[in-house]
Design a protein around this motif. Sequence first.
Motif, mmCIF file in Angstrom:
data_model
loop_
_atom_site.group_PDB
_atom_site.id
_atom_site.type_symbol
_atom_site.label_atom_id
_atom_site.label_comp_id
_atom_site.label_asym_id
_atom_site.label_seq_id
_atom_site.Cartn_x
_atom_site.Cartn_y
_atom_site.Cartn_z
ATOM 1 N N THR A 91 -26.644 72.560 26.909
ATOM 2 C CA THR A 91 -27.577 71.531 26.450
ATOM 3 C C THR A 91 -28.200 71.840 25.094
ATOM 4 O O THR A 91 -28.846 70.974 24.521
ATOM 5 C CB THR A 91 -28.719 71.329 27.476
ATOM 6 O OG1 THR A 91 -29.350 72.590 27.689
ATOM 7 C CG2 THR A 91 -28.184 70.794 28.790
ATOM 8 N N SER A 92 -28.025 73.059 24.594
ATOM 9 C CA SER A 92 -28.627 73.390 23.297
ATOM 10 C C SER A 92 -27.583 74.047 22.397
ATOM 11 O O SER A 92 -26.590 74.607 22.887
ATOM 12 C CB SER A 92 -29.794 74.368 23.485
ATOM 13 O OG SER A 92 -29.280 75.649 23.819
ATOM 14 N N PRO A 93 -27.797 73.999 21.080
ATOM 15 C CA PRO A 93 -26.874 74.684 20.171
ATOM 16 C C PRO A 93 -26.725 76.168 20.503
ATOM 17 O O PRO A 93 -25.622 76.715 20.393
ATOM 18 C CB PRO A 93 -27.514 74.476 18.800
ATOM 19 C CG PRO A 93 -28.265 73.175 18.930
ATOM 20 C CD PRO A 93 -28.789 73.180 20.341
ATOM 21 N N ASP A 94 -27.797 76.797 20.936
ATOM 22 C CA ASP A 94 -27.691 78.215 21.318
ATOM 23 C C ASP A 94 -26.761 78.408 22.509
ATOM 24 O O ASP A 94 -25.949 79.334 22.534
ATOM 25 C CB ASP A 94 -29.077 78.790 21.670
ATOM 26 C CG ASP A 94 -29.932 79.012 20.425
ATOM 27 O OD1 ASP A 94 -29.367 78.942 19.309
ATOM 28 O OD2 ASP A 94 -31.150 79.231 20.579
ATOM 29 N N ASP A 95 -26.879 77.501 23.491
ATOM 30 C CA ASP A 95 -25.955 77.538 24.651
ATOM 31 C C ASP A 95 -24.508 77.436 24.179
ATOM 32 O O ASP A 95 -23.632 78.165 24.644
ATOM 33 C CB ASP A 95 -26.153 76.288 25.540
ATOM 34 C CG ASP A 95 -27.373 76.376 26.442
ATOM 35 O OD1 ASP A 95 -28.024 77.436 26.450
ATOM 36 O OD2 ASP A 95 -27.654 75.362 27.123
ATOM 37 N N VAL A 96 -24.283 76.474 23.283
ATOM 38 C CA VAL A 96 -22.908 76.228 22.817
ATOM 39 C C VAL A 96 -22.376 77.474 22.120
ATOM 40 O O VAL A 96 -21.259 77.936 22.396
ATOM 41 C CB VAL A 96 -22.862 75.009 21.851
ATOM 42 C CG1 VAL A 96 -21.486 74.880 21.200
ATOM 43 C CG2 VAL A 96 -23.219 73.729 22.601
ATOM 44 N N ALA A 97 -23.188 78.046 21.236
ATOM 45 C CA ALA A 97 -22.744 79.219 20.475
ATOM 46 C C ALA A 97 -22.396 80.371 21.414
ATOM 47 O O ALA A 97 -21.352 81.020 21.277
ATOM 48 C CB ALA A 97 -23.830 79.641 19.493
ATOM 49 N N ARG A 98 -23.252 80.591 22.393
ATOM 50 C CA ARG A 98 -23.031 81.701 23.320
ATOM 51 C C ARG A 98 -21.718 81.491 24.085
ATOM 52 O O ARG A 98 -20.879 82.383 24.175
ATOM 53 C CB ARG A 98 -24.210 81.778 24.306
ATOM 54 C CG ARG A 98 -24.421 83.127 24.920
ATOM 55 C CD ARG A 98 -25.735 83.181 25.736
ATOM 56 N NE ARG A 98 -26.899 82.657 25.037
ATOM 57 C CZ ARG A 98 -27.601 81.569 25.404
ATOM 58 N NH1 ARG A 98 -27.258 80.878 26.481
ATOM 59 N NH2 ARG A 98 -28.650 81.170 24.700
#
Length: 570
Positions: free
Chosen positions: A522-529
């Motif tokens: 749900t967040s750009p940080d989630d996607v990056a990880r």
Amino acid sequence: MADTAEETLTDGFHLIIDALKLNDLNTIYGVPGIPITDFGRIAQAEGIRVLSFRHEQHAGYAAAIAGYLTKKPGICLTVSAPGFLNGLTALAHATTNCFPMILMSGSSEREIVDLQQGDYEEMDQLAIAKPLCKAAFRVLHAEDIGIAIARAIRAAVSGRPGGVYLDLPAKLFGQVMNADAGAKSLVKVIDPAPRQLPAAEAVSRAIDLLKTAKRPLIILGKGAAYAQADAEITAFVEKSGIPYLPMSMAKGLLPDTHPQSAGPARSLVLEEADVVVMIGARLNWLLSHGKGKSWGEPGSKQFIQIDIEPREMDSNVEIKAPVVGDIGSCVSALLEAMADDWPTPPSDWTDAINAKKETNLARMAPKLQNNNVPMDYHGALGALRTIIKQRPEVILVNEGANTLDFARSIIDMYQPRKRLDVGTWGVMGIGMGQAIGAAVETGKPVLAIEGDSAFGFSGMEIETICRYNLPVCVVVFNNNGIYRGTDVNPTGGSDVAPTVFVKDSRYDKMMEAFGGVGVYATSPDDVARAVNDALDSGKPTLINAVIDENAGTESGRIGNLNPQSVVGKK
Ligand code: ADP
Ligand code: MG
């Protein structure tokens, strides 16, 4: 091979396989069925890599992109009529994009097909394929297989590359002949894509014109990337000092961070350039046909065009200096003809471009760092942009509307032939086929950035990705629909609007169903990880990236091509 009392025999199955192997064509993308099931089995037994898909179109897209990446024809294998037609879309796509590919389809009995007596999967496939490819051949006799494959290879890769159709009637496979005679009938194609040197006068005409330029521009197309003349092109760009604009799939031929890249000043350079050098790019719709408002004052441009296809010249506007030949040879010839003290372009031109670049990049930077939930395109793509910067060897596959347009401009590419996308047609559905083809041909990790609608065209192929355990990470930009997820049915009826999908679909669970890794982000940080995990592990992964359903515009940046009614709208 089979032995009779007197002689050793071979057959159509083995001759086709031997002919492919003799020409280093060692991978087949296809879907098994009548009459080619056993052919696939034998090919695998003989050491060819045979990759089975869930639908022929995606096998075809894999073959087409294999051709683009390797300069050898990608091979797609299908059953007759319906399978052939499914593969044909990809063959036409390959031809349109100048990718070398051979579609080999089994077909029904000629005698029955031609009398239209209703054979199993009856269809005159050769006639149907012809207008959609560079060349189409049918092989009726086992002793002609060697020549047929040689012709197909030459047609696919020589000159302007494209698609070739090879019609293989069921009866051909079982035809037997003497094994020695069969071996002798095969052809190893010598120099299948011969260099084509430009004429000396064409080179000096181009150089003379380029010398007069006050605001020169180079446009690199995917033909330039295909040509694998990376060193020559870099040398030409750098020696000339001319700003360049990469077309979508030419991004990374020189790193997008190169000081001469005019990518972030695209509108300015198209409008104001006076001499434009086209290298392996066509003046088609993607460049507004070389005319109209985006190209500035009518008559303000003169074109130099390098292309292997002579008939490309003057296709849309007058080409003042056509240079016909292969890009490696043409660019080398231009380089050689440029004096060592070739002057750099006037600084008022390059300064104006740099100023524009800086302004545009500065305006974009904060948007790319947002960590908003729900995500917008900039936040999510900002995260992916950083990953490609850190992992430039990753191959990016990209399709969608907004997902395509934003990713193309936001994600910098650093190496040649790492960005694969919808190509000349702007076709949706290339995603999983290209991802599989790229992973198989290069062994490199693939990151597929997909609109939720685009993904749907080839989504079932994630089973194929899992089956072959390919290092593919798919990120679905899920905004609940086509363009946006917010349209409503104006009648108030129970059907949703035609552009709307099931809300909050869990594409990640599809991947889990086949044993891959599914992630809900749900967040750009989630996607990056999640993307970093996937690229580290090499495990097939699908990340369902929840994008604000209000983000996105109609048809992305080509909304002008989607006619809108001005009457009767509720
Ligand atoms: P883009 O969409 O990136 O602008 P296009 O597909 O429109 O690129 O154009 C590619 C061009 O490159 C085609 O006109 C094709 O004939 C040409 N081309 C492809 N391979 C070569 C090559 N090896 N040498 C010269 N021209 C090539
Ligand atoms: Mg969408």
